[in-house]
Design a protein around this motif. Structure first.
Motif, PDB file in Angstrom:
ATOM      1  N   HIS A  49      -2.004  -4.467  -6.376  1.00  0.00           N
ATOM      2  CA  HIS A  49      -1.860  -5.923  -6.483  1.00  0.00           C
ATOM      3  C   HIS A  49      -1.031  -6.195  -7.730  1.00  0.00           C
ATOM      4  O   HIS A  49      -1.312  -5.628  -8.793  1.00  0.00           O
TER       5      HIS A  49
ATOM      6  N   ARG B 119      -1.555   4.670   3.933  1.00  0.00           N
ATOM      7  CA  ARG B 119      -2.779   4.306   3.212  1.00  0.00           C
ATOM      8  C   ARG B 119      -3.462   5.524   2.589  1.00  0.00           C
ATOM      9  O   ARG B 119      -4.669   5.573   2.413  1.00  0.00           O
TER      10      ARG B 119
ATOM     11  N   GLU C  41      -9.873  -7.020   3.058  1.00  0.00           N
ATOM     12  CA  GLU C  41      -9.330  -7.846   1.982  1.00  0.00           C
ATOM     13  C   GLU C  41      -7.988  -8.454   2.396  1.00  0.00           C
ATOM     14  O   GLU C  41      -7.767  -9.659   2.242  1.00  0.00           O
ATOM     15  N   TYR C  42      -7.119  -7.629   2.937  1.00  0.00           N
ATOM     16  CA  TYR C  42      -5.774  -8.075   3.283  1.00  0.00           C
ATOM     17  C   TYR C  42      -5.793  -9.084   4.436  1.00  0.00           C
ATOM     18  O   TYR C  42      -5.108 -10.123   4.379  1.00  0.00           O
TER      19      TYR C  42
ATOM     20  N   GLN D  36     -10.645  -5.259  -9.029  1.00  0.00           N
ATOM     21  CA  GLN D  36     -10.435  -4.596  -7.749  1.00  0.00           C
ATOM     22  C   GLN D  36     -11.522  -3.577  -7.414  1.00  0.00           C
ATOM     23  O   GLN D  36     -11.982  -3.514  -6.281  1.00  0.00           O
TER      24      GLN D  36
ATOM     25  N   HIS E 101      -3.604   1.223  -2.689  1.00  0.00           N
ATOM     26  CA  HIS E 101      -2.820  -0.015  -2.679  1.00  0.00           C
ATOM     27  C   HIS E 101      -2.760  -0.626  -4.066  1.00  0.00           C
ATOM     28  O   HIS E 101      -3.491  -0.227  -4.966  1.00  0.00           O
TER      29      HIS E 101
ATOM     30  N   SER F 134       0.815  -1.214   0.000  1.00  0.00           N
ATOM     31  CA  SER F 134       0.000   0.000   0.000  1.00  0.00           C
ATOM     32  C   SER F 134       0.848   1.264   0.000  1.00  0.00           C
ATOM     33  O   SER F 134       2.048   1.237   0.259  1.00  0.00           O
TER      34      SER F 134
ATOM     35  N   THR G 155     -13.274  -3.297   2.458  1.00  0.00           N
ATOM     36  CA  THR G 155     -12.140  -2.384   2.573  1.00  0.00           C
ATOM     37  C   THR G 155     -10.842  -3.136   2.290  1.00  0.00           C
ATOM     38  O   THR G 155     -10.800  -4.379   2.319  1.00  0.00           O
ATOM     39  N   PHE G 156      -9.783  -2.387   2.055  1.00  0.00           N
ATOM     40  CA  PHE G 156      -8.484  -3.013   1.861  1.00  0.00           C
ATOM     41  C   PHE G 156      -8.080  -3.790   3.112  1.00  0.00           C
ATOM     42  O   PHE G 156      -7.546  -4.898   3.025  1.00  0.00           O
TER      43      PHE G 156
ATOM     44  N   GLY H 156      -5.124  -2.081  -8.866  1.00  0.00           N
ATOM     45  CA  GLY H 156      -5.270  -1.707  -7.474  1.00  0.00           C
ATOM     46  C   GLY H 156      -6.268  -0.590  -7.312  1.00  0.00           C
ATOM     47  O   GLY H 156      -7.091  -0.340  -8.183  1.00  0.00           O
TER      48      GLY H 156
ATOM     49  N   HIS I 179     -13.887  -3.651  -3.935  1.00  0.00           N
ATOM     50  CA  HIS I 179     -13.819  -2.598  -2.920  1.00  0.00           C
ATOM     51  C   HIS I 179     -15.089  -1.768  -2.811  1.00  0.00           C
ATOM     52  O   HIS I 179     -15.130  -0.819  -2.034  1.00  0.00           O
TER      53      HIS I 179
END
Length: 153
Positions: A57, A19, A130-131, A118, A55, A15, A126-127, A51, A122
């Protein structure tokens, strides 16, 4: 053995520092193309890059001639410089750390589809959600205090 043969697929996630939502839609394609060039230069193959504003990917066919930490550091350092020089964000930085998840050949299409979508993901997640789900799905032992600095929106 005379030669070394590998088939490694790695999904990288990291990220923007703090953020912050700094990656803009009007230039993210150029950023992704630049990152793809770094990956090619490292003798790996970019399979998907996408992304959100905060962030990214990156899914690659990974050539282990460079260690993964050095590989990610090169992507982050070079793309950081590219962003500063081309988009006027003199304070831009990637956050320390990253996630790296391995996949089998049979999962390539699903991972590419996931990364390509993505924006859809979203809308509902939220990220942070997801993470943490990725870490949990891969049974990665983690301490929440050492995750990215999540800024609650």
């Amino acid at each position: 053995m005379a030669n070394t043969y590998t088939q490694l697929y790695v999904h990288l996630v990291f990220s923007v520092k703090g953020r912050e939502s700094l990656i803009r839609k009007n230039w993210k394609k150029r950023l992704y193309e630049y990152i793809g060039g770094i990956i090619n230069h490292k003798k790996s193959k970019p399979l998907a890059i996408n992304g959100m504003a905060d962030h990214i990917h990156i899914f690659i066919g990974y050539n282990p001639s460079t260690s993964l930490p050095d590989f990610v550091e090169e992507i982050k350092t070079s793309s950081n410089r590219f962003i500063k020089e081309n988009f006027g964000l003199s304070t831009f930085a990637w956050q320390k750390g990253y996630g790296a998840f391995s996949y089998s050949r049979s999962q390539i299409d699903a991972v590419i589809k996931y990364i390509d979508r993505q924006e859809e993901h979203h809308c509902t997640k939220t990220f942070k959600e997801e993470y943490i789900k990725m870490l949990s799905d891969f049974q990665v032992d983690f301490k929440p205090a050492f995750l990215f600095d999540f800024v609650e929106q």
